[in-house]
Write an enzyme that holds these catalytic residues in place. Structure first.
Site, PDB file in Angstrom:
ATOM      1  N   HIS A  25       0.821  -1.209   0.000  1.00 11.29           N
ATOM      2  CA  HIS A  25       0.000   0.000   0.000  1.00 11.29           C
ATOM      3  C   HIS A  25       0.856   1.260   0.000  1.00 11.29           C
ATOM      4  CE1 HIS A  25       0.280   1.119   4.358  1.00 11.29           C
ATOM      5  NE2 HIS A  25       0.350  -0.187   4.571  1.00 11.29           N
ATOM      6  N   ASP A  52       6.144   2.111   6.595  1.00 17.33           N
ATOM      7  CA  ASP A  52       4.843   1.474   6.395  1.00 17.33           C
ATOM      8  C   ASP A  52       3.992   2.411   5.534  1.00 17.33           C
ATOM      9  OD1 ASP A  52       2.421   0.168   6.633  1.00 17.33           O
ATOM     10  OD2 ASP A  52       2.137   0.630   8.753  1.00 17.33           O
ATOM     11  N   GLU A  77      -5.284   1.230   2.371  1.00 19.50           N
ATOM     12  CA  GLU A  77      -5.027   0.177   3.357  1.00 19.50           C
ATOM     13  C   GLU A  77      -5.151   0.699   4.780  1.00 19.50           C
ATOM     14  OE1 GLU A  77      -2.860  -2.533   6.073  1.00 19.50           O
ATOM     15  OE2 GLU A  77      -2.524  -0.395   5.676  1.00 19.50           O
ATOM     16  N   ASP A 100       3.735  -6.149   4.068  1.00 17.53           N
ATOM     17  CA  ASP A 100       3.492  -5.117   5.072  1.00 17.53           C
ATOM     18  C   ASP A 100       4.483  -5.329   6.208  1.00 17.53           C
ATOM     19  OD1 ASP A 100       2.322  -2.907   6.257  1.00 17.53           O
ATOM     20  OD2 ASP A 100       0.300  -3.556   5.750  1.00 17.53           O
ATOM     21  N   HIS A 145       4.117   2.874  13.129  1.00 23.29           N
ATOM     22  CA  HIS A 145       3.191   4.002  13.240  1.00 23.29           C
ATOM     23  C   HIS A 145       3.733   5.122  14.127  1.00 23.29           C
ATOM     24  CE1 HIS A 145      -0.853   2.202  11.657  1.00 23.29           C
ATOM     25  NE2 HIS A 145       0.143   2.058  10.808  1.00 23.29           N
TER      26      HIS A 145
END
Length: 343
Positions: free
Chosen positions: A69, A187, A221, A241, A321
Site C-alpha cells: 500500500h 509502512d 489500506e 506489510d 506508526h
C-alpha cells in the site's frame, strides 16, 4: 541472488518524498505507474485509484497477487480556531504522542503546500508549568501552528486553508552507516520500493515468473479497505506489510517477518508453511509472528468475501506508526523470499 539495495532505497526515498496520506494518493500512484511501465509491465488504475501492474508469467491460467500500500498515516484539517490554529483529525491510526513537535505541510484543495508544526495547545511550560505541559494529548488540544503571518480564523481562510485539507508530516528519512533505515511511513512506501526491485530483478535477469503476477499498489489500506478489486484468475495473495518489532513479538529488524495471525484473522497454515519452507531452503532469515493490533490488505480482501488464499510478510519495523526503523538485512531477506516464491 543479487538484490540491488541501493535501487530499493532510492525508490523508497522518492516515494517518501511524495505526501500520500490515505485519500490523497494520486501523485504517488502515478509516479509508481511510471516506474512500473519503465520495467515493461502493463498497468491499470482502478476506479478507486489503486494501481495494478502485471508481470506476465509462464502459467496464465492461474495468477497471483502481491500487494503493497502506498497510502500512509497523516491528518486532515478538522476545524480552524479563532486565533488561527488548525484542529487535527487523524487519517489512519497512530498515537498523539507520535506526531507532537513534527513539522508538516497543509495541502490546500488547490494544491498549495503551506508549512506548519503540530504542537499541543499548552506547549510552553513557561506559561502552563509542568502539569499543563504534561496534559494528555488528544483531538481537542493537539493543533497545527501555521508558519504564516496569521492573527485570526479569517487570515487562515484567506490563505486558502479549509476544513478537509490534508496534513502531511515530514518523514525525516535517514539511512545510517550501520545499515539502519529510519523514517516515518516505512509502512508502507518501503514495500512499494521492494516490489519495484522485484520487477527490475526479473527483467534484467530475463526471468519469467511461474505465474502471471499482479502487483497491486493499494491506496486505502490504512483506512481498512485497501484491496477491493481482484483479478479473475488470482488464486493467492501476499500482502507485503511491516513486521512488528517490540516486547512480546518474535520479529526482529534483520529478518523477514511472516504473519501467522493478525487482529482480524489467522493466515492460511499451508500457505504460511510454504513460505517458511522457501525461506529455509534458500538460507533466508525469517521469523513467524502474531500481531496484536494489525491487519493487512490480504485480510481486507478475504473479509470482503474474495475467494483467494492469503498470506502476509514484510520487513520488520521497530516503533511502527511512530518514527519507524528497520535494517537493510530485513529488506533484503524480504525481497529474496518474494522472488523465490515467484520463481
Amino acid at each position: 541472488m543479487e538484490i540491488d539495495i541501493e535501487f530499493i532505497l532510492e525508490n523508497m526515498k522518492k516515494y517518501l518524498a511524495i505526501p500520500s496520506p490515505g485519500g490523497y494518493t494520486r501523485e504517488s500512484v502515478l509516479k509508481a505507474k511510471e516506474d512500473f511501465e519503465k520495467c515493461g509491465l502493463h498497468t491499470k488504475i482502478t476506479n478507486k485509484g489503486a494501481l495494478i501492474a502485471t508481470l506476465e508469467g509462464k502459467n496464465k491460467d492461474e495468477e497471483v497477487v502481491i500487494t503493497a500500500h502506498i497510502d500512509t498515516l497523516g491528518g486532515m484539517v478538522k476545524g480552524i480556531t479563532n486565533n488561527g490554529r488548525l484542529r487535527y483529525a487523524k487519517v489512519g491510526g497512530g498515537s498523539w504522542g507520535a506526531i507532537e513537535g513534527e513539522n508538516c505541510y497543509i495541502i490546500t484543495r488547490k494544491g498549495k503546500k503551506i508549512r506548519g508544526s503540530i504542537i499541543p495547545s499548552m506547549a510552553s511550560t513557561h506559561i502552563y508549568g509542568g502539569e499543563g505541559g504534561n496534559a494528555i494529548r488528544n483531538e481537542t488540544n493537539m493543533l497545527v501552528r501555521i508558519d504564516e503571518v496569521i492573527k485570526n480564523k479569517e487570515d487562515v481562510i484567506k490563505l486558502g486553508i479549509n476544513v478537509g485539507d490534508f496534513i502531511a508530516l515530514d518523514t525525516r528519512t535517514e539511512i545510517t552507516e550501520s545499515g539502519f533505515v529510519k523514517s516515518r511511513y516505512l509502512d508502507n512506501k518501503l514495500a512499494v520500493a521492494i516490489v519495484l526491485e522485484i520487477c527490475r530483478y526479473f527483467k534484467e535477469n530475463n526471468i519469467i515468473p511461474k505465474y502471471t503476477t499482479h502487483f497491486y499498489i493499494s491506496n486505502y489500506e490504512e483506512m481498512g479497505h485497501g484491496v477491493s478489486y481482484m483479478p479473475e484468475k488470482a488464486k493467492e495473495i501476499i500482502a507485503i506489510d511491516v513486521g512488528i518489532v517490540g516486547e512480546g513479538q518474535e520479529s526482529n529488524e534483520f529478518s523477514v517477518s511472516i504473519a501467522a495471525k493478525d487482529k482480524r484473522s489467522t493466515y492460511d497454515f499451508e500457505f504460511r508453511n510454504r513460505l517458511v519452507n522457501i525461506a529455509e531452503e534458500n538460507g533466508i532469515e525469517y521469523a513467524v509472528d502474531v500481531y496484536n493490533f494489525y491487519s493487512s490488505d490480504a485480510t481486507h480482501a478475504v473479509i470482503q468475501g474474495k475467494d483467494i488464499n492469503f498470506a502476509s510478510l514484510g520487513p520488520a519495523v521497530d516503533a511502527s506508526h511512530h518514527y519507524e526503523r528497520t535494517h537493510i538485512k530485513s529488506i533484503i531477506n524480504t525481497t529474496k523470499l518474494l522472488i523465490n516464491y515467484l520463481i
